[in-house]
Design a protein around this motif. Structure first.
Motif, short mmCIF file in Angstrom:
data_model
loop_
_atom_site.label_atom_id
_atom_site.label_comp_id
_atom_site.label_asym_id
_atom_site.label_seq_id
_atom_site.Cartn_x
_atom_site.Cartn_y
_atom_site.Cartn_z
N ASN A 92 0.38 4.03 0.96
CA ASN A 92 0.21 4.87 2.14
C ASN A 92 0.82 4.25 3.39
O ASN A 92 1.63 4.86 4.06
N CYS A 93 0.43 3.02 3.67
CA CYS A 93 0.87 2.43 4.94
C CYS A 93 1.84 1.28 4.72
O CYS A 93 2.42 0.78 5.67
N CYS A 134 0.84 -1.19 0.00
CA CYS A 134 0.00 0.00 0.00
C CYS A 134 0.88 1.25 0.00
O CYS A 134 1.78 1.37 0.83
N CYS A 180 -4.69 -0.40 0.40
CA CYS A 180 -5.21 -1.54 1.13
C CYS A 180 -6.64 -1.30 1.58
O CYS A 180 -7.38 -2.23 1.85
N CYS A 200 -6.84 4.49 3.30
CA CYS A 200 -5.53 4.82 2.76
C CYS A 200 -5.67 5.54 1.43
O CYS A 200 -4.90 6.43 1.10
ZN LIG Z 1 -2.82 1.11 3.50
#
Ligand SMILES: [Zn+2]
Length: 77
Positions: free
Chosen positions: A23-24, A21, A40, A44
């Motif tokens: 973002n994370c 992902c 995900c 996100c």
């Molecule tokens: Zn994520």
């Protein structure tokens, strides 16, 4: 080096690509089932789109009543 197998390593009936992902960094399947790919989750995706910032301001946080934390001197039971 011993390759530690994970659930993503099973070659059978698993054409999905696993991507991280953006973002994370969480491993998430990049497939048609994942409507938020390559993210995900919807959260996100929203974060990446920048909506999260504005949305965070709209979300009412926990509002502590005034005086809830400063209990110095005043004790009422
Ligand atoms: Zn994520």
């Amino acid at each position: 080096m011993r390759c530690t197998s994970s659930i993503w390593n099973s070659p059978v009936a698993n054409p999905e690509r696993i991507v991280a992902c953006p973002n994370c960094g969480k491993s998430t399947p990049y497939s048609s089932k994942n409507s938020y790919r390559p993210f995900c989750s919807e959260r996100c995706r929203l974060i990446d789109l920048g909506d999260w910032a504005s949305e965070a301001h709209a979300i009412p946080g926990r509002e502590l009543p005034p005086g809830a934390l400063d209990d110095d001197g005043k004790q009422e039971y």
